[in-house]
Motif scaffolding. Sequence first.
Motif: not given
Length: 256
Positions: A89-90, A92-93, A210, A212, A217, A221-222, A224-225, A229
Amino acid sequence: MSTLRNAAAVLRSFSADTPEVNVTAVADRLQIPKSTSSRLLKMMAEEGLLEPAGSKGRYRPGPLTIGTGQVFRSGSPVASRLDSLVADITKTYGGVGTVIVRDGRDVFPLMRHVGGDEGRPSQPMAIRTPAVASPAGKAMLARLTDSELKAMYRKGIGPGAASIQTIDQLSAELAPIRSSGVSRTEIGGRVTLALAVVEPFHDEAWSMDYTVKLDGQPAGTIDKILYALVDGVSMIGARVGDRYWLDWKPSRLPKG
């Protein structure tokens, strides 16, 4: 060798019911003079095996003891799989992902990945953090029943989260996490998402969080994250037989 044996006996005295020790208790347990007990505890604190626990003469496990336990626990399949997830994850984002374990009322970080300076938290994570003060801690506490919470906090919630001082307040805070499986916190322009897995064979609770930045963003995006997860943690939970994730449905996630 007697000093080594005494130090080992002190470490063995810690349990869920005895998170701290003091000079008198150690003297009674080891049948040694209080002056000897005091010197022993101070020496163990100097070497990192113990650390002061607030009031004078009280001690709890120190960073060296905790760190040794973390090395052992980091070999857990759950920990290694969560570590792989936060690494992906980190990468990628960006942001910061951490694998965390709960030990009683506290949580400890095991492994951390930083995918970009924009996601680095303003304060480094402490070795010991009250579970009620941590998104990851709350994700793990949410997996306990109210009866288990009452037993754990029978002497009070204590310091950590100013807004949580009673079991009822804690249960209310945990209710949406119990429903969705996700602990979400937004502070200082950053969002932290935390999810927990309970390995039923050893009854050990693990979590990942996680963090961010929200600013800049791209739209969606959030979310998607979050979905990435949830997908990852639910698969890890299912593999180890975590009943919560075996029964979990996407409809549990809050809309929007």
